[in-house]
Enzyme design. Sequence first.
Site, PDB file in Angstrom:
ATOM      1  N   THR A   1       0.856  -1.169  -0.085  1.00  0.00           N
ATOM      2  CA  THR A   1      -0.120  -0.080   0.058  1.00  0.00           C
ATOM      3  C   THR A   1       0.897   1.260   0.066  1.00  0.00           C
ATOM      4  OG1 THR A   1      -1.986  -0.976   1.110  1.00  0.00           O
ATOM      5  CG2 THR A   1      -1.489   1.301   1.811  1.00  0.00           C
TER       6      THR A   1
ATOM      7  N   ARG B   1     -14.484  -6.379  -0.209  1.00  0.00           N
ATOM      8  CA  ARG B   1     -13.617  -6.544   0.798  1.00  0.00           C
ATOM      9  C   ARG B   1     -12.832  -5.295   0.854  1.00  0.00           C
ATOM     10  NH1 ARG B   1      -7.794  -5.578   1.849  1.00  0.00           N
ATOM     11  NH2 ARG B   1      -7.409  -6.407   4.026  1.00  0.00           N
TER      12      ARG B   1
ATOM     13  N   GLY C   1     -10.191  -2.833   3.281  1.00  0.00           N
ATOM     14  CA  GLY C   1      -8.968  -3.087   4.395  1.00  0.00           C
ATOM     15  C   GLY C   1      -8.947  -2.042   5.237  1.00  0.00           C
ATOM     16  N   ASP C   2      -7.574  -1.642   5.898  1.00  0.00           N
ATOM     17  CA  ASP C   2      -7.530  -0.518   6.729  1.00  0.00           C
ATOM     18  C   ASP C   2      -7.253   0.823   5.878  1.00  0.00           C
ATOM     19  OD1 ASP C   2      -5.092  -1.384   5.839  1.00  0.00           O
ATOM     20  OD2 ASP C   2      -4.205  -0.328   7.404  1.00  0.00           O
TER      21      ASP C   2
END
Lengths: 337, 337
Positions: free
Chosen positions: A203, A231, A233-234
Amino acid sequence: MSNSLLPSLALVAVWPAFAAAKEPAVPQVSLAVHGGIAAEKRELNDELRDTLRAELRRALQAGQAALDKPGGGSLDAVEATIRVLEDSPHFNAGRGAVFTHEGRNELDASIMEGKDKRAGAVASVTILKNPITAARAVMERSKHVLLVGRGAEVFATKAGLEIVDPAYFWTERRWRDIERIWKKEAEGDKKAAALIKTEPWSTVGAVALDRAGNLAAGTSTGGMTNKMFGRVGDSPIIGAGTYADNKSCAVSATGHGEYFIRYAVAHDIAALVEYKKLPIEEAASTVILGKLKPAGGEGGVIALDAHGNLAMPYNAVGMYRGYVTRVGKIVVLLHEQ
Amino acid sequence: MSNSLLPSLALVAVWPAFAAAKEPAVPQVSLAVHGGIAAEKRELNDELRDTLRAELRRALQAGQAALDKPGGGSLDAVEATIRVLEDSPHFNAGRGAVFTHEGRNELDASIMEGKDKRAGAVASVTILKNPITAARAVMERSKHVLLVGRGAEVFATKAGLEIVDPAYFWTERRWRDIERIWKKEAEGDKKAAALIKTEPWSTVGAVALDRAGNLAAGTSTGGMTNKMFGRVGDSPIIGAGTYADNKSCAVSATGHGEYFIRYAVAHDIAALVEYKKLPIEEAASTVILGKLKPAGGEGGVIALDAHGNLAMPYNAVGMYRGYVTRVGKIVVLLHEQ
């Protein structure tokens, strides 16, 4: 003054100094970048290694130029830095995003500024060339913080942001990764498919501190290779992948997103700085090495406090990263510590 | 022992005791619920008021029954409590969800348990009867924490959860609200449209503590009336609307979600308990009254610590809420403090 680029003694065993030998005094930093958790050394040839270094350097130069402009602030620097990596095919964000299980590219990004704690984020977008710019538009031009999917795309289109055909995000390297996984899955070998991990948690992100003393942080990602449809993610989650508060620090994370959400990693580091008065390097390594590592959560962060002290801990083979010191020196690191 | 249902002296001016007169000793609590920030008193007739009280009581009874079952844990209690309010047309979650600007119902929910800090969440789903059950399924039956939109719906369908036609979420009261807003907008009176706020921040949530000492928290919502397509608030965001950690507390929030995300409200309360060792009522009111209120962020939380001390601060006219004491007494409150 905290020696933020040196490990505390208690952590020296697990977190060796990564820049201690290079600069005698502890540098104060205005800008830092990460390009995600590194692939295994053997998976990178010299050419790719050089390319990654050059791209990280170019991103830092763009960010620093934004900081140096009259009126330029930490938000401009974070956005400019991340845009360079989003436009590069070599990082898992923007152009170089990995493919989902369905063979799509779903992108997420978030940005936050530390003065008024304003924030913006987009998730699961498929046609926005620069998700970090869309995140900033959500922050500055909507009443909301997080827009997802088609709603985010409609907003960004109306806001005049650059729209691309989803095919823009197709890169041969990422496509080969997902094809290898599909092949193993078709052979019924889910275990082998799960073992195919090239840059599993890559990332990009940036943190910056401007002359007015304002911090900012941003993160952008293509998510996990082979991730389930929908989905998230953070990276677009304020408090998990991104946080900024002038009272404590600016943080951008990279890693196994599910752990970063459950441990509210970015906000937890800020809380340790604000409430426990930990120096930034101790706060950041407490979370990344002391909490995430034992729990099995691979990843790292870049964290910059309001005095320009930088910490870059990670619990993996390496993290693509770099920073610019207050006097303009650029340092780029991949696997070396 | 902390007097968690009494305000600290410093806060007495802004946060009067809401149950102090009713119970001489400070009750230890096993389960608490909220049904969102209350509408103005004048907007509720006696019949609706009684209905809300009855529904909150029924939700607490369902949660307590789940706790009392052999093997029943705090997660079961949180899910059972929230399902009752999701199935009721009277709360902005599940069946009674408000309408988006486009006249749709987009639901969000999250759940977390405090022992291993596992968590699950869904956002922007339109066909799942009980989003809280879908959030739990994401936690227990996927490798992910947050699934959004169609991806979450596909997952929940494969997991065998109850699917409904989107028309299931149509209720006359909510439809009248969005029609009034559309009418004002059509007349070009955006200001008047923005002023139409009936129960603007009504979300439901629960926190529980079981005999094994495990905390859990969950939150479910239909979001903001007239919200932009794709807008996601704090309810599905771990660290913002929901958090649980046996080391500190379980928190479920309701309010103006954008502020709750930016201030990472649920995790911030947990951090104040863990790092500053504040009693739960001081931690919760520090965030809701000391930080959010001055920033203009309307809302409240229910927060339960690992010893059964409960705090329920809010900075609005009222909060629909209730709790069950360790000895089985049920208390339900709307506007009264």
